[in-house]
Design a protein around this motif. Structure first.
Motif, mmCIF file in Angstrom:
data_model
loop_
_atom_site.group_PDB
_atom_site.id
_atom_site.type_symbol
_atom_site.label_atom_id
_atom_site.label_comp_id
_atom_site.label_asym_id
_atom_site.label_seq_id
_atom_site.Cartn_x
_atom_site.Cartn_y
_atom_site.Cartn_z
ATOM 1 N N ILE A 95 17.788 -58.376 -14.963
ATOM 2 C CA ILE A 95 18.006 -57.375 -16.007
ATOM 3 C C ILE A 95 19.201 -57.812 -16.839
ATOM 4 N N GLU A 96 18.995 -57.986 -18.111
ATOM 5 C CA GLU A 96 20.055 -58.427 -19.006
ATOM 6 C C GLU A 96 21.115 -57.340 -19.113
ATOM 7 N N LYS A 101 23.277 -57.032 -25.439
ATOM 8 C CA LYS A 101 22.321 -56.535 -26.424
ATOM 9 C C LYS A 101 23.042 -55.878 -27.598
ATOM 10 N N VAL A 102 24.048 -56.559 -28.112
ATOM 11 C CA VAL A 102 24.851 -56.020 -29.200
ATOM 12 C C VAL A 102 24.220 -56.397 -30.532
ATOM 13 N N PHE A 212 27.483 -61.779 -25.285
ATOM 14 C CA PHE A 212 28.706 -61.044 -25.530
ATOM 15 C C PHE A 212 29.353 -60.676 -24.202
ATOM 16 N N LYS A 213 30.666 -60.570 -24.216
ATOM 17 C CA LYS A 213 31.427 -60.154 -23.045
ATOM 18 C C LYS A 213 32.223 -58.911 -23.408
ATOM 19 N N LYS A 214 32.150 -57.890 -22.567
ATOM 20 C CA LYS A 214 32.851 -56.628 -22.848
ATOM 21 C C LYS A 214 34.334 -56.794 -22.567
ATOM 22 N N GLU A 215 35.148 -56.491 -23.562
ATOM 23 C CA GLU A 215 36.602 -56.542 -23.414
ATOM 24 C C GLU A 215 37.215 -55.307 -24.066
ATOM 25 N N TYR A 218 35.956 -53.745 -27.344
ATOM 26 C CA TYR A 218 35.240 -54.743 -28.128
ATOM 27 C C TYR A 218 34.138 -55.400 -27.304
ATOM 28 N N PHE A 219 33.206 -56.022 -28.030
ATOM 29 C CA PHE A 219 32.277 -56.978 -27.455
ATOM 30 C C PHE A 219 32.674 -58.340 -28.026
ATOM 31 N N MET A 220 33.017 -59.276 -27.163
ATOM 32 C CA MET A 220 33.519 -60.572 -27.615
ATOM 33 C C MET A 220 32.459 -61.656 -27.434
ATOM 34 N N LEU A 221 32.275 -62.451 -28.475
ATOM 35 C CA LEU A 221 31.343 -63.568 -28.428
ATOM 36 C C LEU A 221 32.110 -64.852 -28.709
ATOM 37 N N ARG A 222 32.037 -65.811 -27.780
ATOM 38 C CA ARG A 222 32.703 -67.105 -27.954
ATOM 39 C C ARG A 222 31.658 -68.153 -28.327
#
Length: 320
Positions: A95-96, A101-102, A212-215, A218-222
């Motif tokens: 399950i993603e 899913k931003v 994306f990573k939850k921080e 924010y949702f952070m995308l590297r």
């Protein structure tokens, strides 16, 4: 007495008390993989210890100690696990995570015009709260005019392959291509990056394998693009780009953008305040410098109406 305990939706261990006073494993569902057998063995031992702590078994033979009983149980358990290797483990569906899913909101337009206030500070210039007019044809042309009082002091025209700046105060003009300008700042610049900075869009679209990573809020995308590392911070509430950190490797030169004052414009939330900070090392003297650029929009329009981009260099102006 029957005790059933589910383990991660894959393993089921059923423990029964038998007439001999011992506990034995009645049924084990596992896969042929040694990792699952090890997990099941460990889990069964934990169940036995818990069960023994809560329910003391009745002893028919007083000479048989609880330690002997536990040792026998473990021996039986291991034997059953070694024999039962035919069952196939049922792997639950992946399950993603929700934070991947931003849906980032991007500003779309054909023509853009804005009347704004701009402050600019670098090692060579210091402009405070000047008036700036901006016009843009998406993906093609960016035109700007900086006015101090009633006098235009700077006019610029940026296309996909060239940058022209006319300094009317010093009667000079500058002409660059993006490669030359990138070398000057020791930082990779492009028309798309500048356009994204002005409207608050992500410079590089998200790829399927990126998450994306939850921080905090924010949702952070590297993202890694060649020598450039980008970190995009998306607001949890409005799904708009709130902060962008661009770092060039191995120089560590960086571009930081912060967006604020989001205002409804057509069908989009548009950032009416942008703070841009460029930290870089000069190729000429190897010293560290900082350029700070702040835009405060007063009026912005997104439309289909055709705009003009008047630009010329007076013949007596000296090229710098």
């Amino acid at each position: 007495m029957k005790l059933k305990v589910p383990l991660v939706n894959v393993v089921i261990v059923e423990v029964r008390r038998v007439s001999s006073g011992r506990l034995r494993t009645e049924k084990c569902l596992s896969g042929p993989n040694t990792h699952w057998n090890s997990l099941l063995t460990f889990s069964t031992i934990i169940l036995v210890l818990l069960f023994s702590a809560c329910h003391r078994p009745r002893q028919k033979n007083k000479t048989e100690t609880s330690a002997d009983t536990l040792a026998a149980v473990l021996k039986d358990t291991v034997a059953v696990l070694e024999k039962d290797t035919t069952a196939v483990a049922v792997v639950p569906p992946v399950i993603e995570p929700e934070e991947t899913k931003v849906n980032v909101e991007m500003v779309d337009f054909k023509y853009l015009s804005a009347k704004s206030k701009v402050s600019f500070k670098s090692k060579d210039q210091d402009i405070d709260n000047a008036n700036i007019n901006i016009r843009m044809l998406k993906d093609s042309v960016l035109w700007l005019s900086i006015v101090a009082g009633p006098i235009e002091v700077v006019r610029g025209l940026i296309t996909r392959d060239s940058i022209l700046i006319v300094d009317r105060y010093h009667k000079e003009y500058y002409q660059y291509d993006f490669n030359t300008l990138s070398q000057k700042f020791n930082f990779q610049l492009s028309f798309d990056l500048i356009q994204s900075i002005l409207v608050g869009n992500m410079p590089i679209p998200k790829k399927e394998n990126q998450r994306f990573k939850k921080e905090k809020d924010y949702f952070m995308l590297r993202q890694q693009e060649g020598k450039i590392m980008l970190e995009s911070y998306i607001g949890e509430q409005n799904r708009r780009l709130k902060k962008l950190l661009v770092t060039e490797q191995p120089t560590k030169n960086s571009l930081t953008l912060d967006y604020d004052d989001f205002t409804q414009l057509n069908n989009y939330l548009f950032p009416y305040t942008s703070l841009i900070q460029l930290d870089y090392q000069s190729e000429k003297d190897k010293l560290q410098y900082q350029t700070v650029f702040r835009i405060k929009h007063q009026k912005v329009e997104l439309s289909e109406k055709t705009l003009s981009f008047p630009f010329s260099v007076p013949p007596k102006y000296e090229r710098k």
